[in-house]
Design an enzyme around this catalytic site. Sequence first.
Site, PDB file in Angstrom:
ATOM      1  N   LYS A  81       0.777  -1.169  -0.017  1.00  0.00           N
ATOM      2  CA  LYS A  81      -0.184  -0.015  -0.011  1.00  0.00           C
ATOM      3  C   LYS A  81       0.820   1.259  -0.097  1.00  0.00           C
ATOM      4  O   LYS A  81       1.836   1.306   0.602  1.00  0.00           O
ATOM      5  CB  LYS A  81      -0.865  -0.015   1.386  1.00  0.00           C
ATOM      6  CG  LYS A  81      -2.049   0.799   1.216  1.00  0.00           C
ATOM      7  CD  LYS A  81      -3.138   0.065   0.776  1.00  0.00           C
ATOM      8  CE  LYS A  81      -4.466   1.090   0.495  1.00  0.00           C
ATOM      9  NZ  LYS A  81      -5.707   0.300  -0.065  1.00  0.00           N
ATOM     10  N   GLY A 183     -23.859   4.530   3.720  1.00  0.00           N
ATOM     11  CA  GLY A 183     -23.093   4.800   2.744  1.00  0.00           C
ATOM     12  C   GLY A 183     -23.394   4.335   1.398  1.00  0.00           C
ATOM     13  O   GLY A 183     -23.463   3.095   0.993  1.00  0.00           O
ATOM     14  N   GLY A 185     -22.078   5.324  -1.710  1.00  0.00           N
ATOM     15  CA  GLY A 185     -21.216   5.866  -2.790  1.00  0.00           C
ATOM     16  C   GLY A 185     -20.930   4.751  -3.859  1.00  0.00           C
ATOM     17  O   GLY A 185     -22.183   3.874  -4.188  1.00  0.00           O
ATOM     18  N   VAL A 187     -19.306   1.878  -3.737  1.00  0.00           N
ATOM     19  CA  VAL A 187     -19.468   0.478  -3.280  1.00  0.00           C
ATOM     20  C   VAL A 187     -20.944   0.175  -2.949  1.00  0.00           C
ATOM     21  O   VAL A 187     -22.017  -0.521  -3.271  1.00  0.00           O
ATOM     22  CB  VAL A 187     -18.490   0.259  -2.271  1.00  0.00           C
ATOM     23  CG1 VAL A 187     -18.951  -1.351  -1.657  1.00  0.00           C
ATOM     24  CG2 VAL A 187     -17.281   0.037  -2.758  1.00  0.00           C
TER      25      VAL A 187
HETATM   26  P1  NAD Z   1     -17.226   6.508  -1.894  1.00  0.00           P
HETATM   27  O1  NAD Z   1     -16.318   7.766  -1.422  1.00  0.00           O
HETATM   28  O2  NAD Z   1     -17.846   6.512  -3.436  1.00  0.00           O
HETATM   29  O3  NAD Z   1     -18.626   6.319  -0.960  1.00  0.00           O
HETATM   30  C1  NAD Z   1     -18.626   6.345   0.643  1.00  0.00           C
HETATM   31  C2  NAD Z   1     -19.834   7.091   0.871  1.00  0.00           C
HETATM   32  O4  NAD Z   1     -20.403   6.865   2.374  1.00  0.00           O
HETATM   33  C3  NAD Z   1     -19.911   8.642   0.427  1.00  0.00           C
HETATM   34  O5  NAD Z   1     -21.175   8.704  -0.295  1.00  0.00           O
HETATM   35  C4  NAD Z   1     -20.085   9.307   1.659  1.00  0.00           C
HETATM   36  O6  NAD Z   1     -20.957  10.257   1.814  1.00  0.00           O
HETATM   37  C5  NAD Z   1     -20.584   8.122   2.705  1.00  0.00           C
HETATM   38  N1  NAD Z   1     -20.254   8.275   4.115  1.00  0.00           N
HETATM   39  C6  NAD Z   1     -19.020   8.796   4.758  1.00  0.00           C
HETATM   40  N2  NAD Z   1     -19.347   8.698   6.086  1.00  0.00           N
HETATM   41  C7  NAD Z   1     -20.581   8.381   6.245  1.00  0.00           C
HETATM   42  C8  NAD Z   1     -21.261   8.005   7.577  1.00  0.00           C
HETATM   43  N3  NAD Z   1     -20.581   8.410   8.820  1.00  0.00           N
HETATM   44  N4  NAD Z   1     -22.444   7.604   7.500  1.00  0.00           N
HETATM   45  C9  NAD Z   1     -23.155   7.397   6.312  1.00  0.00           C
HETATM   46  N5  NAD Z   1     -22.475   7.703   4.932  1.00  0.00           N
HETATM   47  C10 NAD Z   1     -21.369   7.975   5.046  1.00  0.00           C
HETATM   48  O7  NAD Z   1     -16.155   5.149  -1.452  1.00  0.00           O
HETATM   49  P2  NAD Z   1     -16.462   3.741  -1.955  1.00  0.00           P
HETATM   50  O8  NAD Z   1     -15.415   3.454  -2.853  1.00  0.00           O
HETATM   51  O9  NAD Z   1     -17.934   3.400  -1.891  1.00  0.00           O
HETATM   52  O10 NAD Z   1     -15.869   2.957  -0.593  1.00  0.00           O
HETATM   53  C11 NAD Z   1     -16.522   2.716   0.408  1.00  0.00           C
HETATM   54  C12 NAD Z   1     -15.883   1.993   1.493  1.00  0.00           C
HETATM   55  O11 NAD Z   1     -15.522   0.475   0.904  1.00  0.00           O
HETATM   56  C13 NAD Z   1     -14.633   2.549   2.138  1.00  0.00           C
HETATM   57  O12 NAD Z   1     -14.434   1.984   3.364  1.00  0.00           O
HETATM   58  C14 NAD Z   1     -13.534   1.823   1.278  1.00  0.00           C
HETATM   59  O13 NAD Z   1     -12.244   1.720   2.052  1.00  0.00           O
HETATM   60  C15 NAD Z   1     -14.292   0.530   1.078  1.00  0.00           C
HETATM   61  N6  NAD Z   1     -13.598  -0.266  -0.059  1.00  0.00           N
HETATM   62  C16 NAD Z   1     -13.856   0.173  -1.236  1.00  0.00           C
HETATM   63  C17 NAD Z   1     -13.657  -0.515  -2.406  1.00  0.00           C
HETATM   64  C18 NAD Z   1     -13.558   0.030  -3.794  1.00  0.00           C
HETATM   65  O14 NAD Z   1     -13.215  -0.790  -4.900  1.00  0.00           O
HETATM   66  N7  NAD Z   1     -13.999   1.392  -4.014  1.00  0.00           N
HETATM   67  C19 NAD Z   1     -12.757  -1.866  -2.201  1.00  0.00           C
HETATM   68  C20 NAD Z   1     -12.656  -2.287  -1.063  1.00  0.00           C
HETATM   69  C21 NAD Z   1     -13.012  -1.431   0.124  1.00  0.00           C
END
Ligand code: NAD
Length: 354
Positions: A81, A183, A185, A187
């Site tokens: 990382k 959340g 977003g 995912v």
């Molecule tokens: P993203 O930024 O697209 O979405 C995250 C969402 O969570 C946003 O809409 C944000 O407003 C919301 N959010 C933040 N704090 C919050 C809270 N306290 N309550 C409710 N909603 C909240 O990110 P993502 O890519 O969807 O990733 C989400 C999670 O999954 C992260 O923890 C990331 O590390 C993990 N993850 C992502 C991937 C990937 O491929 N994108 C892979 C493995 C793990």
Amino acid sequence: MTAFWTEPDFDEHEMVHFVHDRASGLTAIIAVHSSHLGPGAGGTRFWHYPNPKDGLRDALRLSRGMSYKNAMAGLPMGGGKAVILADKAKTKTPEMLAAFGDAVEALGGRYVTAEDVGMSEADMVALASRTAHVSGLPADGEDAAGGDPGPFTAIGIYHGIKAAVRHKLGKDSVADVHVAVQGTGSVGGGVARLLAKDGAKLTLADIHADRAEALAAELGGKAVDADAIMSVACDVFSPNALGAILDEEGIARLDTPIVAGGANNQLARAHHGQLLFERGILFAPDYVINAGGIISVATEYLARRDGTPGDINEVRKRLAQIPGRLEEIWQESDVSKTSPDVVADRMAQKLIGR
Ligand code: NAD
């Protein structure tokens, strides 16, 4: 900065590489935890750390997490990382990306990078002009692996939720199963859409309330305040926002038999897995259920390294193995009366020879 080997998160990391480029202002840390199974693979986080030591901790913790994640996903990749220590305004310049690409290239493939928080597909394209050891690049057509890992992570979680529902509730379908998604977003939104297609009942929340409301309107679910989502009485709580949400207080609020979602490092501390176990809540270890993104990224990288376009079917095949791996963990957990997070850690450690 203190020596990294005095850091509590130092776990016999094979390499911790500090990068500073005076001309561009780039400061970064690249950590490789284990290369037992292959090159250290894991995304680059672009983040402002008020205390740079927190950047080092993130690099150490997250690279170890990638060793476990890649091993449990059956990938021939080790764990790595990188973090780029951004300034307060999170200024990102082409010169910084070029210097970072050069630093990755100089490691000769010991570390392979991709997207993480703060780094986009466009940033990966910029890095690719300086290094071959980058993935998460736009896919070359519909049948090729590549592109944003988010949708692949969502597919893996969707498969994992179905496996959890089967294991805990004895149901073969998620129709009418109530899932509370924290959340919405990349995912969480993807997970909600896949579940909606199967007729699941959805409650959604996001700190950007308009996002959750729009998705609830589109999918026929209900949106609630971000503060309320962890207390919703449901069949599955799916955390897809922040890590460290499962602490004493968070776990006490849960009204669900299953926690299965994509957020990294959901357990605030190791013993919180035991707390969930004692409450009879089935937990899907996050680095097992959320491996879809790295599966896509690694498949793309390995194919490109061999001079072939990555095959999307290979990605699908590996994604479909996530439920089986979870089931193996839960069965072992049932038999040994050990929480699933501990079972998963032991399996991963064995795979990486630790
Ligand atoms: P993203 O930024 O697209 O979405 C995250 C969402 O969570 C946003 O809409 C944000 O407003 C919301 N959010 C933040 N704090 C919050 C809270 N306290 N309550 C409710 N909603 C909240 O990110 P993502 O890519 O969807 O990733 C989400 C999670 O999954 C992260 O923890 C990331 O590390 C993990 N993850 C992502 C991937 C990937 O491929 N994108 C892979 C493995 C793990």
